[in-house]
Design a protein around this motif. Structure first.
Motif, short mmCIF file in Angstrom:
data_model
loop_
_atom_site.label_atom_id
_atom_site.label_comp_id
_atom_site.label_asym_id
_atom_site.label_seq_id
_atom_site.Cartn_x
_atom_site.Cartn_y
_atom_site.Cartn_z
N GLU A 155 0.82 -1.21 0.00
CA GLU A 155 0.00 0.00 0.00
C GLU A 155 0.85 1.27 0.00
O GLU A 155 0.32 2.37 -0.04
N VAL A 156 2.17 1.12 0.06
CA VAL A 156 3.05 2.29 0.15
C VAL A 156 4.04 2.27 -1.01
O VAL A 156 4.17 1.27 -1.72
N LYS A 157 4.73 3.37 -1.19
CA LYS A 157 5.72 3.45 -2.26
C LYS A 157 6.93 4.26 -1.79
O LYS A 157 6.84 4.99 -0.79
N PRO A 158 8.05 4.14 -2.49
CA PRO A 158 9.23 4.90 -2.10
C PRO A 158 8.96 6.40 -2.10
O PRO A 158 8.16 6.90 -2.90
N ASN A 159 9.61 7.11 -1.20
CA ASN A 159 9.47 8.56 -1.14
C ASN A 159 10.69 9.24 -1.77
O ASN A 159 11.63 8.55 -2.21
N PRO A 160 10.69 10.56 -1.85
CA PRO A 160 11.80 11.25 -2.52
C PRO A 160 13.18 10.92 -1.97
O PRO A 160 14.17 10.96 -2.72
N ALA A 161 13.29 10.59 -0.69
CA ALA A 161 14.60 10.23 -0.12
C ALA A 161 15.11 8.92 -0.72
O ALA A 161 16.27 8.82 -1.11
N HIS A 162 14.24 7.91 -0.79
CA HIS A 162 14.63 6.64 -1.41
C HIS A 162 15.07 6.86 -2.86
O HIS A 162 16.08 6.32 -3.32
N ILE A 163 14.29 7.65 -3.58
CA ILE A 163 14.56 7.87 -5.01
C ILE A 163 15.86 8.64 -5.21
O ILE A 163 16.67 8.30 -6.09
N ALA A 164 16.10 9.64 -4.38
CA ALA A 164 17.33 10.42 -4.50
C ALA A 164 18.56 9.55 -4.24
O ALA A 164 19.59 9.69 -4.92
N LEU A 165 18.46 8.66 -3.26
CA LEU A 165 19.59 7.76 -2.97
C LEU A 165 19.87 6.82 -4.14
O LEU A 165 21.03 6.56 -4.47
N ALA A 166 18.81 6.31 -4.75
CA ALA A 166 19.00 5.41 -5.90
C ALA A 166 19.71 6.14 -7.05
O ALA A 166 20.59 5.57 -7.70
N LYS A 167 19.35 7.39 -7.26
CA LYS A 167 19.98 8.17 -8.35
C LYS A 167 21.45 8.45 -8.09
O LYS A 167 22.22 8.71 -9.03
N LEU A 168 21.85 8.40 -6.81
CA LEU A 168 23.26 8.65 -6.48
C LEU A 168 24.19 7.59 -7.06
O LEU A 168 25.40 7.80 -7.11
N GLU A 169 23.63 6.46 -7.50
CA GLU A 169 24.47 5.42 -8.11
C GLU A 169 25.14 5.93 -9.39
O GLU A 169 26.14 5.36 -9.84
N ASN A 170 24.60 7.00 -9.96
CA ASN A 170 25.23 7.60 -11.14
C ASN A 170 26.56 8.26 -10.80
O ASN A 170 27.44 8.37 -11.67
N ASP A 171 26.71 8.71 -9.56
CA ASP A 171 27.87 9.49 -9.18
C ASP A 171 28.80 8.82 -8.17
O ASP A 171 29.96 9.20 -8.04
N PHE A 172 28.27 7.84 -7.44
CA PHE A 172 29.06 7.19 -6.38
C PHE A 172 28.92 5.68 -6.45
O PHE A 172 27.94 5.15 -6.98
N ASP A 173 29.91 5.01 -5.88
CA ASP A 173 29.83 3.58 -5.64
C ASP A 173 29.12 3.45 -4.29
O ASP A 173 29.75 3.51 -3.24
N ILE A 174 27.79 3.32 -4.34
CA ILE A 174 26.99 3.47 -3.14
C ILE A 174 26.45 2.14 -2.64
O ILE A 174 25.97 1.31 -3.42
N SER A 175 26.55 1.94 -1.34
CA SER A 175 25.95 0.79 -0.68
C SER A 175 24.99 1.31 0.38
O SER A 175 25.33 2.20 1.15
#
Length: 232
Positions: free
Chosen positions: A66-86
């Motif tokens: 019933e829920v979905k990712p919020n802007p914080a989740h989405i922003a972190l996922a996009k950081l994969e373009n710039d960082f080697d993120i875990s």
């Protein structure tokens, strides 16, 4: 930035999921959804009343849809373009993955998985209710794939390794008071900056070297931290 992506580790807790509408398990009075913690999150609770435990996590699991990712989740996922993120999360939901994060370590297990009560390494993807009588291939009852109080945290070693390698740390929506997860921050390099995002931070700059506190909720604090990262 150069072609070698800097290693960034993000530690997340209940605060980031709360903005998506996921109830934090623990109420102000210490109960979890009206239950004593040990009733629904311990091996003894499971032994005493498996039906209650299954019902508790079945309700948590159904809420996920019933829920979905919020802007914080989405922003972190996009950081994969710039960082080697875990992403190392204490959360048992799949909102990081749904947002697009591809390297997520779940310290406390995952709601969308079930595991054998006979062999803890026998884990199944599971999106429906777990019921009494749902058995693994060894004819043992399936249980939630959740790390309960008193149980080992098998993903701690991989998480520690990620933190020790990281050049940057971000902490979002977690008080860093629940152990062993809270100890992770102490494995970081002294030189690694820490961006601590929480509307009510309970940490001081004297406790952790190179700490920067952003007193915001996740959805607004994460973009601020990312702006600092990308322009440092």
């Amino acid at each position: 930035m150069n072609n070698t992506k800097e290693k960034l580790v993000v530690l997340t807790g209940a605060g980031i999921s709360a903005e998506s509408g996921i109830n934090t398990f623990r109420d102000a009075n210490g109960l979890w959804e009206g239950h004593d913690i040990m009733e629904v999150a311990s091996p003894l609770g499971w032994k005493n009343n498996p039906e209650l435990v299954l019902d508790f996590y079945n309700k948590r699991r159904s809420q996920l849809f019933e829920v979905k990712p919020n802007p914080a989740h989405i922003a972190l996922a996009k950081l994969e373009n710039d960082f080697d993120i875990s992403v190392i999360t204490q959360n048992v939901d799949d909102l990081h993955e749904r947002a697009g994060s591809t390297n997520v370590i779940h310290l406390h297990g995952e709601l969308l998985k079930a595991r054998s009560s006979f062999d803890e390494d026998l884990v199944y993807d599971w999106k429906k209710d777990i019921c009494l009588g749902d058995l693994c291939e060894h004819n043992s009852q399936l249980r939630p794939h959740i790390v309960w109080f008193g149980e080992a945290v098998p993903m701690m070693e991989p998480a520690i390794e990620k933190v020790t390698e990281a050049g940057i740390i971000m902490v979002i929506g977690t008080s860093m008071q629940v152990y062993p997860a809270a100890s992770l921050i102490h494995y970081k390099k002294v030189t690694a900056p820490v961006y601590f995002i929480d509307p009510k931070p309970n940490i001081s700059e004297s406790e952790i070297p190179n700490l920067e506190i952003i007193t915001d909720k996740a959805s607004t604090g994460v973009p601020k931290a990312i702006s600092l990262l990308l322009h440092k």
